[in-house]
Design a protein around this motif. Sequence first.
Motif, PDB file in Angstrom:
ATOM      1  N   THR A  66      51.042  26.648  35.964  1.00  0.00           N
ATOM      2  CA  THR A  66      50.879  26.072  34.632  1.00  0.00           C
ATOM      3  C   THR A  66      49.583  26.589  34.019  1.00  0.00           C
ATOM      4  O   THR A  66      48.633  26.920  34.725  1.00  0.00           O
ATOM      5  CB  THR A  66      50.861  24.534  34.684  1.00  0.00           C
ATOM      6  N   GLY A  67      49.562  26.669  32.711  1.00  0.00           N
ATOM      7  CA  GLY A  67      48.374  27.167  32.024  1.00  0.00           C
ATOM      8  C   GLY A  67      48.073  28.603  32.382  1.00  0.00           C
ATOM      9  O   GLY A  67      46.918  29.009  32.502  1.00  0.00           O
TER      10      GLY A  67
ATOM     11  N   THR B 160      53.707  29.403  32.804  1.00  0.00           N
ATOM     12  CA  THR B 160      53.962  28.495  31.704  1.00  0.00           C
ATOM     13  C   THR B 160      52.773  28.425  30.760  1.00  0.00           C
ATOM     14  O   THR B 160      51.634  28.612  31.152  1.00  0.00           O
ATOM     15  CB  THR B 160      54.299  27.070  32.190  1.00  0.00           C
ATOM     16  N   SER B 161      53.113  28.169  29.529  1.00  0.00           N
ATOM     17  CA  SER B 161      52.142  27.977  28.463  1.00  0.00           C
ATOM     18  C   SER B 161      52.798  27.075  27.435  1.00  0.00           C
ATOM     19  O   SER B 161      54.023  26.936  27.420  1.00  0.00           O
ATOM     20  CB  SER B 161      51.777  29.329  27.834  1.00  0.00           C
ATOM     21  N   ARG B 162      52.013  26.455  26.579  1.00  0.00           N
ATOM     22  CA  ARG B 162      52.605  25.597  25.555  1.00  0.00           C
ATOM     23  C   ARG B 162      53.408  26.393  24.532  1.00  0.00           C
ATOM     24  O   ARG B 162      54.322  25.866  23.916  1.00  0.00           O
ATOM     25  CB  ARG B 162      51.516  24.790  24.849  1.00  0.00           C
ATOM     26  N   LYS B 163      53.076  27.665  24.363  1.00  0.00           N
ATOM     27  CA  LYS B 163      53.781  28.520  23.400  1.00  0.00           C
ATOM     28  C   LYS B 163      54.541  29.611  24.133  1.00  0.00           C
ATOM     29  O   LYS B 163      53.989  30.291  25.004  1.00  0.00           O
ATOM     30  CB  LYS B 163      52.790  29.152  22.422  1.00  0.00           C
TER      31      LYS B 163
ATOM     32  N   ALA C 251      57.932  28.357  28.114  1.00  0.00           N
ATOM     33  CA  ALA C 251      57.131  27.433  27.321  1.00  0.00           C
ATOM     34  C   ALA C 251      57.298  26.031  27.890  1.00  0.00           C
ATOM     35  O   ALA C 251      58.410  25.524  28.005  1.00  0.00           O
ATOM     36  CB  ALA C 251      57.571  27.463  25.864  1.00  0.00           C
TER      37      ALA C 251
ATOM     38  N   GLY D  73      54.618  22.343  28.292  1.00  0.00           N
ATOM     39  CA  GLY D  73      53.309  21.701  28.333  1.00  0.00           C
ATOM     40  C   GLY D  73      53.304  20.725  29.490  1.00  0.00           C
ATOM     41  O   GLY D  73      53.999  19.706  29.455  1.00  0.00           O
TER      42      GLY D  73
ATOM     43  N   GLY E 229      51.290  18.603  30.357  1.00  0.00           N
ATOM     44  CA  GLY E 229      50.789  17.292  29.981  1.00  0.00           C
ATOM     45  C   GLY E 229      51.726  16.530  29.074  1.00  0.00           C
ATOM     46  O   GLY E 229      51.510  15.359  28.785  1.00  0.00           O
ATOM     47  N   ALA E 230      52.801  17.153  28.632  1.00  0.00           N
ATOM     48  CA  ALA E 230      53.771  16.521  27.738  1.00  0.00           C
ATOM     49  C   ALA E 230      55.047  16.241  28.520  1.00  0.00           C
ATOM     50  O   ALA E 230      55.798  17.158  28.836  1.00  0.00           O
ATOM     51  CB  ALA E 230      54.073  17.419  26.547  1.00  0.00           C
TER      52      ALA E 230
ATOM     53  N   SER F 139      58.498  17.935  27.905  1.00  0.00           N
ATOM     54  CA  SER F 139      58.781  19.358  28.075  1.00  0.00           C
ATOM     55  C   SER F 139      58.860  19.771  29.547  1.00  0.00           C
ATOM     56  O   SER F 139      58.974  20.944  29.860  1.00  0.00           O
ATOM     57  CB  SER F 139      57.732  20.206  27.359  1.00  0.00           C
TER      58      SER F 139
END
Length: 69
Positions: free
Chosen positions: A12-13, A36-39, A58, A60, A62-63, A66
């Motif tokens: 992640t990130g 993974t990335s938010r976008k 994609a 997140g 923390g979300a 998703s």
Amino acid sequence: MDQLASQTAIVTGASRGIGLAAAAALADAGANVVVTSRKQESADAAAAQIGPRALGVAAGAGASGSVYA
């Protein structure tokens, strides 16, 4: 070096910084890597930078909406 051949890691990130470095190191050790990335665009760019063992997704972490089990 294929210490991690037939293994898959999810990082992640992973679109920049230490996450990208960790994902690249895992791929270099033979693992398939999901970055993974938010976008999506950022995830795809990171995967392209890492190489054919990487897939950008994609998400997140923390979300809760998703991330799916």
